[in-house]
Design a protein around this motif. Structure first.
Motif, short mmCIF file in Angstrom:
data_model
loop_
_atom_site.label_atom_id
_atom_site.label_comp_id
_atom_site.label_asym_id
_atom_site.label_seq_id
_atom_site.Cartn_x
_atom_site.Cartn_y
_atom_site.Cartn_z
N GLY A 152 -29.76 -53.39 19.33
CA GLY A 152 -29.20 -54.32 20.30
C GLY A 152 -28.34 -55.38 19.66
N VAL A 153 -28.76 -55.85 18.48
CA VAL A 153 -27.97 -56.85 17.77
C VAL A 153 -26.64 -56.26 17.32
CG1 VAL A 153 -27.88 -58.35 15.73
CG2 VAL A 153 -30.02 -58.10 17.00
N VAL A 154 -26.69 -55.07 16.72
CA VAL A 154 -25.46 -54.44 16.22
C VAL A 154 -24.53 -54.10 17.37
CG1 VAL A 154 -24.54 -52.45 14.98
CG2 VAL A 154 -26.63 -53.58 14.17
N GLU A 155 -25.06 -53.61 18.47
CA GLU A 155 -24.21 -53.29 19.62
C GLU A 155 -23.55 -54.53 20.18
OE1 GLU A 155 -26.98 -51.33 22.13
OE2 GLU A 155 -26.95 -49.46 20.97
N ARG A 156 -24.23 -55.66 20.11
CA ARG A 156 -23.64 -56.90 20.63
C ARG A 156 -22.53 -57.42 19.73
NH1 ARG A 156 -26.63 -62.63 22.31
NH2 ARG A 156 -24.80 -63.94 22.00
N PHE A 157 -22.74 -57.37 18.41
CA PHE A 157 -21.79 -58.00 17.50
C PHE A 157 -20.79 -57.02 16.89
CE2 PHE A 157 -25.36 -60.92 17.70
CZ PHE A 157 -24.69 -62.10 18.01
N VAL A 164 -20.31 -61.42 7.01
CA VAL A 164 -21.68 -60.94 6.86
C VAL A 164 -22.57 -61.63 7.90
CG1 VAL A 164 -23.71 -61.00 5.36
CG2 VAL A 164 -21.48 -60.38 4.42
N LEU A 165 -23.35 -60.83 8.60
CA LEU A 165 -24.28 -61.38 9.57
C LEU A 165 -25.69 -61.29 9.00
CD1 LEU A 165 -22.92 -60.13 13.00
CD2 LEU A 165 -22.52 -62.29 11.83
N ASN A 166 -26.33 -62.43 8.88
CA ASN A 166 -27.70 -62.52 8.37
C ASN A 166 -28.65 -62.57 9.55
OD1 ASN A 166 -29.82 -62.88 6.52
ND2 ASN A 166 -29.72 -65.11 6.72
N ILE A 167 -29.39 -61.47 9.75
CA ILE A 167 -30.26 -61.32 10.92
C ILE A 167 -31.70 -61.53 10.51
CG2 ILE A 167 -30.96 -59.78 12.78
CD1 ILE A 167 -28.37 -58.20 12.21
N ASN A 168 -32.39 -62.41 11.22
CA ASN A 168 -33.82 -62.65 10.99
C ASN A 168 -34.58 -62.45 12.29
OD1 ASN A 168 -34.45 -63.91 8.14
ND2 ASN A 168 -32.46 -64.73 8.78
N PHE A 169 -35.60 -61.58 12.23
CA PHE A 169 -36.46 -61.33 13.37
C PHE A 169 -37.73 -62.19 13.25
CE2 PHE A 169 -33.79 -57.63 13.37
CZ PHE A 169 -33.61 -57.33 14.71
N PRO A 170 -38.13 -62.85 14.34
CA PRO A 170 -39.34 -63.67 14.29
C PRO A 170 -40.60 -62.81 14.24
CG PRO A 170 -38.51 -63.58 16.53
CD PRO A 170 -37.49 -62.87 15.67
N ASP A 171 -41.70 -63.43 13.82
CA ASP A 171 -42.97 -62.72 13.69
C ASP A 171 -43.69 -62.69 15.04
OD1 ASP A 171 -45.20 -61.47 12.66
OD2 ASP A 171 -46.13 -63.33 12.00
N VAL A 172 -43.11 -61.93 15.97
CA VAL A 172 -43.71 -61.73 17.29
C VAL A 172 -43.53 -60.28 17.69
CG1 VAL A 172 -43.30 -64.11 18.03
CG2 VAL A 172 -41.57 -62.35 18.51
N PRO A 174 -42.20 -57.17 20.05
CA PRO A 174 -40.90 -57.00 20.71
C PRO A 174 -40.83 -57.60 22.11
CG PRO A 174 -41.49 -55.00 19.54
CD PRO A 174 -42.68 -55.92 19.44
N VAL A 175 -41.90 -57.49 22.87
CA VAL A 175 -41.88 -58.02 24.24
C VAL A 175 -41.85 -59.54 24.27
CG1 VAL A 175 -43.04 -56.01 25.22
CG2 VAL A 175 -44.41 -57.94 24.39
N GLU A 176 -42.16 -60.18 23.14
CA GLU A 176 -42.15 -61.63 23.08
C GLU A 176 -40.83 -62.21 22.60
OE1 GLU A 176 -46.26 -63.23 21.66
OE2 GLU A 176 -45.95 -61.32 20.60
N LEU A 177 -39.89 -61.34 22.22
CA LEU A 177 -38.60 -61.84 21.77
C LEU A 177 -37.90 -62.59 22.89
CD1 LEU A 177 -37.32 -58.76 19.74
CD2 LEU A 177 -38.03 -60.98 18.81
N ALA A 178 -37.31 -63.73 22.54
CA ALA A 178 -36.67 -64.59 23.53
C ALA A 178 -35.15 -64.54 23.42
CB ALA A 178 -37.17 -66.03 23.38
N GLY A 179 -34.61 -63.37 23.08
CA GLY A 179 -33.17 -63.23 23.02
C GLY A 179 -32.61 -63.45 21.63
N ARG A 229 -38.52 -70.28 15.45
CA ARG A 229 -39.62 -71.01 16.08
C ARG A 229 -39.62 -70.81 17.59
NH1 ARG A 229 -39.78 -76.89 12.94
NH2 ARG A 229 -40.48 -76.08 10.93
N ARG A 230 -38.45 -70.55 18.15
CA ARG A 230 -38.34 -70.28 19.60
C ARG A 230 -38.52 -68.80 19.91
NH1 ARG A 230 -33.73 -73.82 18.93
NH2 ARG A 230 -32.36 -71.97 18.96
N HIS A 231 -38.88 -68.01 18.91
CA HIS A 231 -39.07 -66.57 19.04
C HIS A 231 -37.76 -65.84 19.34
CE1 HIS A 231 -43.64 -67.08 20.09
NE2 HIS A 231 -43.32 -67.58 18.90
N GLN A 232 -36.65 -66.40 18.88
CA GLN A 232 -35.36 -65.75 19.04
C GLN A 232 -34.97 -65.01 17.76
OE1 GLN A 232 -33.28 -69.48 20.20
NE2 GLN A 232 -32.55 -68.31 21.96
N ILE A 233 -34.14 -63.99 17.91
CA ILE A 233 -33.54 -63.33 16.76
C ILE A 233 -32.40 -64.22 16.28
CG2 ILE A 233 -32.38 -61.26 15.92
CD1 ILE A 233 -33.61 -59.80 18.40
#
Length: 252
Positions: A152-157, A164-172, A174-179, A229-233
């Motif tokens: 989803g991230v790659v399709e968006r960008f 270079v895009l530095n992508i960090n996924f929060p420790d939650v 998948p259903v808890e991701l906030a965008g 901290r907001r559970h966002q990528i």
């Protein structure tokens, strides 16, 4: 009908080593995105080596399976070898570095071999993503969060991001991701390097270095740290300039 892959050929690398679980996770995440995947990664863990390259020693490469090469060098070495030797005649459309076990945020970005590999690819003219998965328990990393969310991230960008895009996924989960949040690198001032000195069984001193981290009490809400901290990528565009613009203006 299944969507066509975004890439014809993708080069994958990391800094945790070719046999690290994060590499298996990256292969799983990129498989729907590319028709052909090549892995060129360090033989062993190379975390914290930043953009180091091996100028004073030869590199050894060994085949570890189909389109899978282990290199006796750093993440940046792997990208150079991958682009200039292994795939010289069939260059990749994209480079993915990761999935790192642990977030690459704030000041730590400068030490990251994961990020460095992506920067090296960009320097050599190939678009690149650096991908990391945050954790609270290092033995229970939520790889599935990054695996399920990367497409989803790659399709968006896009297949050829301008930097270079530095992508960090929060420790939650998948259903808890906030965008997704487009962020800037935090300057938290919460990292230090400590040295623990010991004496071995033969009476010789040796030293272990280790990062010591303290959570920041307040951070810029537009930063990578705040997004997690907001559970966002967190998606942070990174470039090559290290110029301190505020200091530049003050000195001028």
């Amino acid at each position: 009908m299944q969507a066509q892959p975004l890439f014809n050929r993708a080069l994958l690398t990391n800094d945790d080593g070719i046999d690290a679980p994060g590499m298996a996770a990256l292969v799983a995440a990129v498989t729907p995105l590319a028709r052909e995947i090549w892995v060129v990664a360090p033989e062993h863990d190379q975390s914290g080596v930043s953009r180091a390259v091996s100028l004073h020693a030869p590199l050894r490469a060994s085949l570890r399976g189909e389109r899978r090469v282990a290199v006796s060098g750093t993440p940046s070495d792997c990208v150079v070898l991958g682009l200039r030797a292994v795939l010289r005649d069939n260059p990749p459309d994209i480079v993915f570095s990761g999935i790192n076990r642990g977030a690459n945020l704030a000041e730590e970005v400068g030490y990251s071999g994961t990020v460095a590999a992506a920067l090296t690819a960009r320097m050599l003219g190939v678009p690149a993503y650096a991908v990391s998965q945050a954790w609270r328990d290092r033995f229970n990393v939520r790889w599935h969060t990054a695996i399920s969310g990367l497409a989803g991230v790659v399709e968006r960008f896009g297949s050829a991001p301008a930097t270079v895009l530095n992508i960090n996924f929060p420790d939650v989960e998948p259903v808890e991701l906030a965008g997704i949040a487009v962020t800037r690198q935090a300057i938290t001032g919460t990292i230090d390097v400590d040295v623990e000195s010991r004496t071995d069984m033969r009476g010789f001193d040796y030293h272990w270095m280790a990062f010591r981290r303290q959570p920041a009490s307040a951070v810029d809400e537009a930063s990578d740290v705040a997004a997690l901290r907001r559970h966002q990528i967190s998606v942070t565009p990174l470039g090559f300039s290290l110029t301190d613009m505020a200091a530049l203006q003050a000195l001028a």
